[in-house]
Scaffold this motif. Structure first.
Motif, PDB file in Angstrom:
ATOM      1  N   ARG A 182       2.351  -6.835   6.816  1.00  0.00           N
ATOM      2  CA  ARG A 182       0.924  -6.573   6.604  1.00  0.00           C
ATOM      3  C   ARG A 182       0.242  -6.238   7.931  1.00  0.00           C
ATOM      4  O   ARG A 182      -0.545  -5.296   8.023  1.00  0.00           O
ATOM      5  CB  ARG A 182       0.222  -7.767   5.957  1.00  0.00           C
ATOM      6  CG  ARG A 182      -1.256  -7.508   5.663  1.00  0.00           C
ATOM      7  CD  ARG A 182      -2.008  -8.716   5.085  1.00  0.00           C
ATOM      8  NE  ARG A 182      -1.340  -9.290   3.946  1.00  0.00           N
ATOM      9  CZ  ARG A 182      -0.769 -10.516   3.933  1.00  0.00           C
ATOM     10  NH1 ARG A 182      -0.777 -11.258   5.022  1.00  0.00           N
ATOM     11  NH2 ARG A 182      -0.193 -10.977   2.848  1.00  0.00           N
ATOM     12  N   GLY A 183       0.563  -6.985   8.988  1.00  0.00           N
ATOM     13  CA  GLY A 183       0.000  -6.717  10.307  1.00  0.00           C
ATOM     14  C   GLY A 183       0.363  -5.318  10.810  1.00  0.00           C
ATOM     15  O   GLY A 183      -0.464  -4.624  11.393  1.00  0.00           O
TER      16      GLY A 183
ATOM     17  N   THR B  40      -4.573  -0.791  -0.023  1.00  0.00           N
ATOM     18  CA  THR B  40      -3.132  -0.617   0.142  1.00  0.00           C
ATOM     19  C   THR B  40      -2.383  -1.115  -1.091  1.00  0.00           C
ATOM     20  O   THR B  40      -2.944  -1.802  -1.950  1.00  0.00           O
ATOM     21  CB  THR B  40      -2.600  -1.394   1.366  1.00  0.00           C
ATOM     22  OG1 THR B  40      -2.714  -2.800   1.125  1.00  0.00           O
ATOM     23  CG2 THR B  40      -3.353  -1.043   2.623  1.00  0.00           C
TER      24      THR B  40
ATOM     25  N   LEU C 134      -0.015   2.834   2.320  1.00  0.00           N
ATOM     26  CA  LEU C 134      -1.426   3.157   2.520  1.00  0.00           C
ATOM     27  C   LEU C 134      -1.660   4.606   2.106  1.00  0.00           C
ATOM     28  O   LEU C 134      -1.353   5.528   2.868  1.00  0.00           O
ATOM     29  CB  LEU C 134      -1.806   2.990   3.998  1.00  0.00           C
ATOM     30  CG  LEU C 134      -1.652   1.606   4.615  1.00  0.00           C
ATOM     31  CD1 LEU C 134      -0.237   1.365   5.086  1.00  0.00           C
ATOM     32  CD2 LEU C 134      -2.614   1.447   5.748  1.00  0.00           C
TER      33      LEU C 134
ATOM     34  N   THR D 251       2.346   2.198  15.113  1.00  0.00           N
ATOM     35  CA  THR D 251       1.811   0.877  14.801  1.00  0.00           C
ATOM     36  C   THR D 251       2.138  -0.053  15.956  1.00  0.00           C
ATOM     37  O   THR D 251       2.899   0.300  16.862  1.00  0.00           O
ATOM     38  CB  THR D 251       2.363   0.337  13.469  1.00  0.00           C
ATOM     39  OG1 THR D 251       1.641  -0.853  13.115  1.00  0.00           O
ATOM     40  CG2 THR D 251       3.852   0.027  13.552  1.00  0.00           C
TER      41      THR D 251
ATOM     42  N   TYR E 173       4.341  -2.113   2.639  1.00  0.00           N
ATOM     43  CA  TYR E 173       2.930  -1.819   2.421  1.00  0.00           C
ATOM     44  C   TYR E 173       2.793  -0.302   2.456  1.00  0.00           C
ATOM     45  O   TYR E 173       3.348   0.352   3.338  1.00  0.00           O
ATOM     46  CB  TYR E 173       2.042  -2.464   3.489  1.00  0.00           C
ATOM     47  CG  TYR E 173       1.716  -3.889   3.146  1.00  0.00           C
ATOM     48  CD1 TYR E 173       0.627  -4.182   2.340  1.00  0.00           C
ATOM     49  CD2 TYR E 173       2.510  -4.930   3.576  1.00  0.00           C
ATOM     50  CE1 TYR E 173       0.331  -5.492   1.982  1.00  0.00           C
ATOM     51  CE2 TYR E 173       2.228  -6.245   3.237  1.00  0.00           C
ATOM     52  CZ  TYR E 173       1.130  -6.518   2.442  1.00  0.00           C
ATOM     53  OH  TYR E 173       0.840  -7.811   2.085  1.00  0.00           O
TER      54      TYR E 173
ATOM     55  N   GLU F 231      -1.768  -2.866   8.904  1.00  0.00           N
ATOM     56  CA  GLU F 231      -3.153  -2.873   9.386  1.00  0.00           C
ATOM     57  C   GLU F 231      -3.291  -2.163  10.725  1.00  0.00           C
ATOM     58  O   GLU F 231      -4.314  -1.563  11.018  1.00  0.00           O
ATOM     59  CB  GLU F 231      -3.665  -4.310   9.489  1.00  0.00           C
ATOM     60  CG  GLU F 231      -3.862  -4.957   8.128  1.00  0.00           C
ATOM     61  CD  GLU F 231      -4.106  -6.468   8.195  1.00  0.00           C
ATOM     62  OE1 GLU F 231      -3.980  -7.072   9.299  1.00  0.00           O
ATOM     63  OE2 GLU F 231      -4.410  -7.049   7.138  1.00  0.00           O
TER      64      GLU F 231
END
Length: 193
Positions: free
Chosen positions: A141-142, A106, A119, A40, A117, A145
């Protein structure tokens, strides 16, 4: 339409390695499935290479750090559904009551001290977990994502290099300074064992 099992997805990322497939040398050396290794991008956070390891049978975990804040990215086989969401503990927590809420595809999950989070993917779950008082929900959250299967260049950056015989080099110890005396923890000569 999703790619058939075993085919790369349209973005060129490798699919998870099916059980029973012969492992690639790098995969075997790390004991993790290459198709489960995710990365990430989190502004200000750096991956802690020495944190990279296996979770579960052949899953993947790594930490991203910024000052005293640690954000964990973990990927393991399984599922996360409405039926089991509150029963699955958050990574690295000693337990506690888990609350769950859906946000699109999510899950946002939280305990009194940590949040994550999650997924759900096809047969595995990508989770980004951090202490609530160190990493804000918007940062978490970022990170969720931005999480994606690692490409070859990202695998090279996150995994330790292989030695010629297929093993891995020992991790460099960040707590030992060059030129300092390193404690000798070997048993005394003649000790049993």
């Amino acid at each position: 339409m999703p790619a058939p099992p075993g085919d790369p997805d349209p973005r060129g990322r490798p699919p998870p390695t099916p059980r029973g497939s012969p492992p690639k040398p790098r995969e075997a050396a790390r004991e993790t499935a290459i198709g489960l290794i995710h990365v990430t991008g989190v502004p200000g956070f750096e991956p802690a290479r020495q944190s990279v390891g296996v979770i579960g049978d052949d899953g993947f975990s790594s930490a991203y750090v910024k000052g005293g804040a640690v954000l964990w990215l973990t990927v393991d086989r399984g599922t996360l559904t409405e039926a089991n969401c509150a029963d699955v503990p958050l990574h690295g927590t000693g337990g506690g009551q888990v609350t769950c809420g859906r946000e699109g595809g999510t899950w946002y999950r939280a305990t009194a001290s940590s949040h994550e989070y999650a997924l759900p993917k096809d047969g595995y779950v990508v989770r980004l977990t951090a202490p609530r008082d160190k990493v804000g929900r918007d940062v978490l959250r970022g990170a969720a994502e931005a999480a994606h299967l690692a490409n070859d260049q990202e695998l090279d950056a996150v995994l330790p290099p292989l030695r010629e015989r297929g093993g891995v080099r020992p991790s460099e110890r960040g707590d030992l300074l060059p030129g300092r005396d390193v404690p000798d923890n070997r048993p005394p000569a003649g000790a049993g064992g």
